[in-house]
Enzyme design. Sequence first.
Site, PDB file in Angstrom:
ATOM      1  N   TYR A 138     -11.064  47.858 -25.658  1.00 49.57           N
ATOM      2  CA  TYR A 138     -12.161  47.475 -24.763  1.00 49.57           C
ATOM      3  C   TYR A 138     -13.527  47.817 -25.363  1.00 49.57           C
ATOM      4  CZ  TYR A 138      -8.783  46.669 -20.979  1.00 49.57           C
ATOM      5  OH  TYR A 138      -7.763  46.203 -20.207  1.00 49.57           O
ATOM      6  N   LYS A 188       2.806  51.260 -28.177  1.00 51.54           N
ATOM      7  CA  LYS A 188       3.469  50.075 -28.747  1.00 51.54           C
ATOM      8  C   LYS A 188       3.586  50.325 -30.245  1.00 51.54           C
ATOM      9  CE  LYS A 188       5.019  45.793 -28.374  1.00 51.54           C
ATOM     10  NZ  LYS A 188       6.308  45.486 -27.730  1.00 51.54           N
ATOM     11  N   ASP A 220       6.161  47.597 -23.081  1.00 52.53           N
ATOM     12  CA  ASP A 220       6.910  46.517 -22.408  1.00 52.53           C
ATOM     13  C   ASP A 220       8.049  47.108 -21.578  1.00 52.53           C
ATOM     14  OD1 ASP A 220       7.757  47.283 -24.926  1.00 52.53           O
ATOM     15  OD2 ASP A 220       8.485  45.315 -25.532  1.00 52.53           O
ATOM     16  N   ASP A 244      -4.765  50.138 -17.969  1.00 56.37           N
ATOM     17  CA  ASP A 244      -5.383  49.192 -17.038  1.00 56.37           C
ATOM     18  C   ASP A 244      -4.272  48.382 -16.347  1.00 56.37           C
ATOM     19  OD1 ASP A 244      -7.098  47.501 -15.749  1.00 56.37           O
ATOM     20  OD2 ASP A 244      -7.936  46.577 -17.540  1.00 56.37           O
ATOM     21  N   ASP A 248      -2.328  49.122 -12.427  1.00 59.42           N
ATOM     22  CA  ASP A 248      -2.341  48.095 -11.376  1.00 59.42           C
ATOM     23  C   ASP A 248      -0.914  47.790 -10.916  1.00 59.42           C
ATOM     24  OD1 ASP A 248      -5.025  47.791 -11.175  1.00 59.42           O
ATOM     25  OD2 ASP A 248      -5.064  45.663 -11.682  1.00 59.42           O
TER      26      ASP A 248
END
Length: 353
Positions: A138, A188, A220, A244, A248
């Site tokens: 980001y 990851k 994942d 992020d 959620d």
Amino acid sequence: MNIAILPGDGIGPEIVSQASRLLDALKADGFKIELEYGSIGGCAVDATGEPYPEVTHQLVSQADAVLLGAVGGPQYDALPRAQRPEKGLLAIRKALNLFANLRPAMLYPELATASSLKPEIVAGLDIMIVRELTGDIYFGEPRGIETRNGQRVGFNTMIYSESEIQRIAHIAFQAALKRNRKLCSVDKMNVLECTQLWRDIIEEVGQEYPDVSLSHMLVDNAAMQLVRDPKQFDVIVTGNMFGDILSDEASMLTGSIGMLPSASLDHNNKGLYEPIHGSAPDIAGKNLANPLATMLSVAMMMRYTFNQEEVAKRIEDAVKKVLAQGLRTRDIASEGTPILGTCEMGDAVLAVL
Ligand code: NAD
């Protein structure tokens, strides 16, 4: 307690005004609380042309804690990127060096049927996601969209330094120590070198916390496990982008994003407290928004910045009692139950408090 209040856009002013009633009630109880108001996001763009104006920066820099509603709205979507309301959020996090985002996902027993998952999978859920907030893809440079070999390409940079990973690791291990002493780090590493370093550093810091049981999971798989068996987790730590998305997802396990608070902290426990949801333009100004996430953000503020565990618990217990009384805003109501508006839900919590 010097608290800066930034209501923001959409439902922000409605939910924040219920939360500030809590602060007024504490003030009436004898707490020394000073509230000052400022603007951020779209309303700040309207007033000054910038989503995070200098005057807001001065205000929040001097405050001990910040309570924020939400920013954004469709009327701002066509603005140049630097003027978008969401830039204000990224700017305040960066300016205050709020590198640690703590997001609890708890399912109140009364709301077990509000989740889209089976009650036996989610009932009693209580997990905490610790998300790194000021680094990663980001903020990484270089970034942009440019023309290469006659076609447009878009690119971003995923980057973490050793020290950035170390400091969030310490926050996460310490959070785990206060809970069930289980920490799962999500990365990851099978594809991304940046997250191989993440895993290595988390392992190194873990040596200092022998009482915390540390595990690792690929992002994942973590996304899958969160819906398959979310109660296996206690604390999850991860980078900005994965955090992020996963936070959620975790919040949806609980049935309503209108219920979940969050804290973003710096080194000295100065914090920005906000509900996890956005500005909900679809229901703004209609007295339909659930103010509980914002009211619970005040509880987190009392716990993490002001070290007032008892006050935090008092607010959380008031919310629990209101739910136990069967009082609901529209987002958490089941069929046939009466529905309270934003102000009426605020009244109910204050009455119990
Ligand atoms: P959103 O969280 O605003 O809304 C998603 C859905 O949840 C909507 O149906 C909304 O009505 C509902 N909802 C959200 N909060 C609620 C509450 N307190 N009570 C009842 N229902 C609630 O997400 P979105 O629609 O994707 O985004 C709307 C705007 O908010 C966009 O401009 C987005 O950029 C911005 N946004 C801001 C933040 C923030 O300020 N931290 C976070 C996410 C999105």
